[in-house]
Design an enzyme around this catalytic site. Structure first.
Site, short mmCIF file in Angstrom:
data_model
loop_
_atom_site.label_atom_id
_atom_site.label_comp_id
_atom_site.label_asym_id
_atom_site.label_seq_id
_atom_site.Cartn_x
_atom_site.Cartn_y
_atom_site.Cartn_z
N THR A 1 0.86 -1.19 0.00
CA THR A 1 0.00 0.00 0.00
C THR A 1 0.89 1.24 0.00
OG1 THR A 1 -0.23 -0.24 2.41
CG2 THR A 1 -2.02 -1.10 1.03
N THR B 1 0.05 -3.11 10.67
CA THR B 1 -0.46 -3.45 9.35
C THR B 1 0.64 -4.04 8.60
OG1 THR B 1 -2.33 -2.04 8.95
CG2 THR B 1 -1.39 -2.74 7.05
#
Length: 463
Positions: free
Chosen positions: A207, A244
């Protein structure tokens, strides 16, 4: 809810193999290798393997026998056309283990994977999407996960429960299921045991990462060569107890289910749970580890055999290499921080102290400011929650001793500041060494400095 029932074909039925061109690299800097699958999108992280009786090999998640991977663009990202769908598949039923977020607001794919692993000892594939976290999305988000697994399973001719799902992206957004499902035929058709297949998958799961993280090693156990490969993503919302970060590990070793799960838990505790970027624990952390058993090595059935110990050390190394790459790639970071603690009563206490130092915003800011402020290090050791004799505290920055037996030492401040600056100039590593006594416990943790850029990146993340 009970999983849909699908026909499970013979466990040794191979998956489709579509060979792709070989991996190509271009290396103006060793730490910024560009892979063909990622060219124009993202570079590869530096390989930060600890030393040991193993050698680095090419291939990432496809290095071990029996594994294929692919990464494609499926239209899930909000902007750009960087690959956003990845698939890692095994030709046979692979012994599976997993580790998951401690965040109570766990994402739908995490809940799904935990349910599957509670009832299954094997799996055949892991599907990963980037763009939507599918967290805090309720029953509809969970059903999206089940439907995605079902769609992949049908294309691979396996059971839905053979498919595991990982998601990363914006919390509160459901998977773009229509785009995902419409891309699956192409994704499965792209599966390859090539290096390019592995690297395209490693890119697709990123990401805000500036680099992809992929690694593979080979070692010899009992006279038999075995390989362990892996890929991971993570740059922000990284904090111990899984953050994450997504990870997929593959090996061709044969390991019993109970031993494999314990080994993975141990390695995660020594690696991914020892990294921190910003103190935020994600809703989506998930590490899935698959063992195909195709190396020819006799099954590892106990934790205390010589073979098990050798394999555990190699698994630790792979996960630590990936974990360090995540910390190295911390959002806005200019350097990796490695904290080593010795002299504790046991490994767990040393690890907790190391985590405390690596997590300190003041320590991280001092490193970014090239300020050798040892007081911040001492403070973070002291509030770690571990009891020790403060009169036995030693602290060093690189090769420069700053404190001995609880007392500050005279040191060359300009040399210490230069040490920090030099590390930042090359995106290198700052080593902080701490000793808290004469015990046999030691541990490590990894973090990164805290820069102005971190605030900028996260202030604009969804806008």
């Amino acid at each position: 809810m009970p999983p849909p029932s699908l026909l499970l074909l013979h466990p040794r039925t191979p998956l489709p193999h579509h060979h792709r061109s070989s991996f190509r690299t271009s290396s103006p800097r060793p730490s910024r290798m560009v892979c063909a699958a990622a060219e124009g999108f993202i570079s590869a992280a530096p390989i930060l393997l600890p030393d040991g009786p193993w050698k680095q090999v090419e291939g990432g998640v496809t290095a071990a026998k029996g594994f294929k991977a692919a990464g494609i663009y499926g239209g899930l990202r909000a902007k750009g056309e960087k690959p956003d769908l990845a698939l890692v598949a095994c030709d046979v039923d692979a012994t599976v283990a997993g580790a998951f977020t401690t965040n109570v607001v766990a994402a739908a794919p995490v809940l799904y994977c935990k349910r599957v692993l509670n009832s299954s000892k094997t799996a055949r594939a892991v599907l990963i999407n980037a763009g939507q976290a599918n967290a805090a999305t309720g029953d509809a988000g969970y059903q999206d996960t089940v439907d995605s697994a079902d769609a992949v399973a049908k294309l691979l001719n396996v059971s839905t429960n053979d498919i595991l799902i990982q998601s990363t992206g914006v919390i509160g957004q459901r998977i773009k299921k229509e785009a995902l499902v419409n891309s699956l035929h192409r994704l499965v058709g792209s599966l390859s045991s090539s290096i390019e297949g592995a690297n395209s998958a490693a890119v697709a799961i990123t990401t805000t990462d500036l680099v992809s993280k992929s690694i593979a090693v080979q070692t010899e156990i009992g006279g038999v060569p075995i390989k362990i490969g892996g890929m991971a993503k993570g740059s922000g919302m990284i904090h111990p107890n899984m953050a994450t970060m997504l990870g997929v590990l593959t090996t061709d070793a044969q390991v019993s289910s109970d031993v494999w799960r314990e080994m993975v838990r141990t390695s995660v505790s020594r690696s991914f749970n020892q990294i921190t970027v910003d103190g935020d624990t994600s809703t989506n952390d998930c590490v899935i580890a698959l063992a195909s058993g195709l190396s020819g090595l006799s099954s590892i059935l106990t934790h205390d055999s010589t073979e098990a110990q050798q394999f555990q050390a190699c698994l630790d190394a792979v996960m630590q290499g990936l974990a360090k790459s995540i910390a190295w790639d911390g959002e806005g970071a200019t350097c990796l921080i490695e904290v080593t603690v010795a002299g504790a009563n046991n490994e767990a206490e040393a690890a907790k102290i190391a985590r405390s130092v690596a997590s300190s915003s003041l320590v991280k800011a001092a490193v970014f400011g090239r300020d050798p402020n040892w007081g911040r290090i001492a403070c973070s050791v002291g509030y770690s929650g571990i009891q020790f004799d403060a009169d036995q505290l030693d602290i060093s920055l690189g090769a420069i001793p700053l404190m001995k037996n609880g007392q500050p030492l005279p040191f060359d401040r300009s040399a210490a500041s230069k040490y920090l600056k030099d590390a930042g100039d090359i995106h290198g590593t700052v080593n902080i060494d701490v000793s808290v006594g004469r015990g046999g416990g030691s541990g490590k943790a990894w973090g990164c400095d805290l820069s102005y850029k971190y605030v900028e990146i996260n202030a604009e993340y969804t806008t």
